[in-house]
Design an enzyme around this catalytic site. Structure first.
Site, PDB file in Angstrom:
ATOM      1  CD  GLU A 191      -5.335 -19.953  19.940  1.00 44.81           C
ATOM      2  OE1 GLU A 191      -5.445 -19.906  18.437  1.00 44.81           O
ATOM      3  OE2 GLU A 191      -5.822 -20.651  20.303  1.00 44.81           O
ATOM      4  CD  GLU A 241       0.127 -27.664  10.427  1.00 47.92           C
ATOM      5  OE1 GLU A 241      -0.550 -26.806   9.768  1.00 47.92           O
ATOM      6  OE2 GLU A 241       1.117 -28.212   9.722  1.00 47.92           O
ATOM      7  NE  ARG A 273      -2.205 -24.523   6.256  1.00 47.63           N
ATOM      8  CZ  ARG A 273      -1.886 -25.341   7.029  1.00 47.63           C
ATOM      9  NH1 ARG A 273      -1.167 -26.208   6.363  1.00 47.63           N
ATOM     10  NH2 ARG A 273      -1.583 -24.611   8.036  1.00 47.63           N
ATOM     11  CG  ASP A 278      -7.336 -23.899  11.192  1.00 45.79           C
ATOM     12  OD1 ASP A 278      -7.533 -22.249  11.792  1.00 45.79           O
ATOM     13  OD2 ASP A 278      -6.080 -23.990  11.697  1.00 45.79           O
TER      14      ASP A 278
END
Length: 589
Positions: free
Chosen positions: A543, A307, A238, A341
């Protein structure tokens, strides 16, 4: 003058024909092949997934266990020898290995995750660059900005020589230039993160480091035909939001490096082809019979993401049918390709992750990025004398702009809305537009097109978008919320993310409307205050943040919140450059 104001003329029919063949010459047979493409895991990835599964049964769902860690280790010996040793480990009936035996194997046969990246001192870093943030007058804010600037040294790496010498022992991909990692568990370069990293590096006057990132991403296109989600072998199934052209343009605006433009242009053409063919290409027909071509996310994968293999298998465990599981795995990987996501934005049932339907959605933001790509390529091609390519991409941008206005724009709401497809698994199908298929839920992504000059230069549109955003409920005490739905997913309420703040605020600020710039500055001030407060409390940039409360760190999702953090640092510096900070204005909450 706008960087997109060009008036190209045709210069060479042969070049145009070559470009047309390269960029748009897919046959139906080729498209069908792409539709059916499923990337296959390498033997190393398959083994590391097995290792991850064993670690999970050994450690359980504890803080010690992070599935990604076991995909990022490298082997000390060849794969055959490593597998032989692994298979000899005594295992219980449930497949677990004693902690003592597992850690003994790991120490003897595996290098720690991240050890194949080594620290790199950025050659263009200086503690206080000449001309750094002249409009930041407040001493307290300036001192913090210099601390954020210094974080580039913490995140700078280069790929160890051993990766190129023995690539079969590593999931990390060999890259030609130094890299900037996001931070924490993300120990490799990531695609869309890199845009905001570069924006920050440009504020820091670190032009060569910024160019190195672009060279690395171009090398991935040369190798794979697109930029991978991240520079790991397991990410080759991807891509991520396509912002490479934006990186090249921003660097060119600062450096006027024509060589970089010339070197990057073939890769940008190849990337545009990737997003406008096969499974990514969607054709929607309006009630007047006009066809509009747009793009969607679509991962080339129908297995658990390596992952996150153990997590994905757990998510799919309540699905009994193999094909249903494969469908879910594709949707999970596709949501990862989107960068969001995960979010209720992609879910049919907002409380059930197994109802992810990302491939069934034509996303507003992706098409905004590709529209910008087309405008960027038009400008960059004109800059290096490729007038016919510039003309072709200006036409492509006009067509996409019309498509976005026809398919996504909702005048009553003053937003661009994602569009749901009835059937999502076929290529070359024409979908009939239906107003009821616009996603009426409010997401921050509905406002991202205002980032694009083609839209923010339209004052009527900007006024509507500004009013809609004001009334949306997304504007909170510490920034823009990602959605209005508190699902526990990290790309939902109450989390706010640096890229979203930046794109919306920058678009409003550059519209030329005084009240739109005022709103943009208010968003930036709130975001900078929450970044500053959290930094002073924790000593790190994060983040994501909880926008309900100044200084609160974000949460949710499938992994522990991360620090570092590349794109947050970049947006903080970009906001300070754009808006400055007056002497008498407090940075405290």
């Amino acid at each position: 003058m706008s960087y997109y104001q060009t008036s190209p003329k045709y210069s060479n029919f042969f070049i145009l024909l070559l470009f047309f063949t390269m960029d748009f010459g897919f046959t139906l047979t080729q498209a069908s092949t792409i539709c059916n493409t499923i990337k296959q895991p390498t033997p190393l990835i398959s083994f590391l997934e097995k290792l991850q599964e064993t670690a999970h049964t050994t450690y359980g769902d504890s803080k010690i266990f992070d599935p990604k860690y076991y995909m990022d280790v490298s082997l000390k010996f060849d794969l055959v020898k490593t597998i032989e040793a692994f298979d000899k480990l005594p295992k219980s009936n449930n497949g677990s290995v004693s902690v003592h035996d597992f850690e003994g194997f790991s120490n003897n046969f595996l290098n720690k995750a991240g050890s194949d990246l080594v620290y790199h001192e950025p050659e263009d870093f200086v503690p206080e660059p000449v001309g750094f943030l002249p409009n930041v007058e407040n001493a307290k804010v300036r001192a913090w900005a210099l601390e954020v600037h210094s974080l580039w040294k913490n995140l700078s790496r280069r790929v160890a020589d051993g990766v190129g010498e023995n690539p079969e022992l590593h999931t990390l991909l060999p890259l030609p230039k130094p890299v900037m990692i996001p931070g924490s568990r993300f120990m490799e370069i990531y695609y869309w993160d890199s845009y905001w990293v570069i924006r920050g590096l440009l504020v820091s006057k670190m032009y060569e480091t910024a160019k190195s990132i672009v060279h690395n991403l171009v090398s991935l296109i040369d190798e794979y035909g697109y930029v991978l989600n991240g520079a790991r072998a397991y990410y080759s199934n991807r891509s991520q939001p396509p912002l490479l052209s934006s990186m090249v343009l921003e660097i060119y605006k600062r450096t006027h490096d024509l060589a970089l433009v010339k070197q990057s242009l073939p890769a940008l053409l190849k990337e545009h082809q990737f997003w406008n063919s096969g499974v990514h290409k969607v054709v929607i027909q309006d009630d007047k019979g006009s066809n509009y071509t747009l793009s969607r996310y679509f991962a080339m994968w129908n297995k658990p993401r390596p992952e996150s293999s153990t997590i994905d298998k757990e998510t799919a465990s309540k699905l009994l049918n193999v094909s249903e599981k494969q469908h879910l795995y594709r949707e999970l990987a596709t949501a990862a390709e989107s960068g969001w996501d995960f979010s209720t934005r992609w879910m049919r049932n907002h409380s059930d992750l197994t109802t992810l339907s990302t491939t069934s959605i034509v996303p507003v933001d992706l098409n905004a990025y590709i529209l910008k790509m087309e405008l960027d390529i038009a400008f960059l091609a004109k800059t290096v004398g490729e007038n016919c390519i510039a003309e072709q991409f200006l036409k492509a941008s006009e067509a996409r702009s019309d498509a976005m206005n026809s398919v996504f724009w909702n005048d009553k709401m003053g937003q661009w809305l994602d569009y749901w497809l009835t059937h999502s698994n076929k290529c070359e199908e024409v979908h009939r537009w239906d107003a009821r298929k616009q996603n009426q839920n409010t997401y921050a992504s509905n406002f991202i097109p205002v980032w694009i000059e083609l839209f923010n230069s339209d004052k009527v549109t900007v006024k509507k978008v500004k009013g809609s955003l004001q009334d949306s409920g997304l504007l909170c005490d510490a920034g823009i919320a990602t959605s209005l739905i508190n699902s526990g997913q990290q790309w939902d309420f109450p989390n706010g993310w640096a890229p979203v703040q930046h794109m919306i605020a920058e678009g409003l600020a550059r519209s030329g409307l005084k009240d739109a710039r005022s709103m943009a500055e208010d968003i930036a001030v709130k975001w900078l205050k929450t970044n500053f407060a959290a930094y002073k409390k924790t000593g790190t940039m994060h983040e994501k943040y909880d926008v309900e409360s100044c200084g609160a760190v974000g949460g949710g999702g499938e992994y522990t919140p991360q620090t570092g953090f590349g794109w947050t640092n970049g947006v903080a510096l970009a906001f300070l450059e754009e808006f400055g900070w007056p002497q008498n204005q407090s940075i405290d909450c």
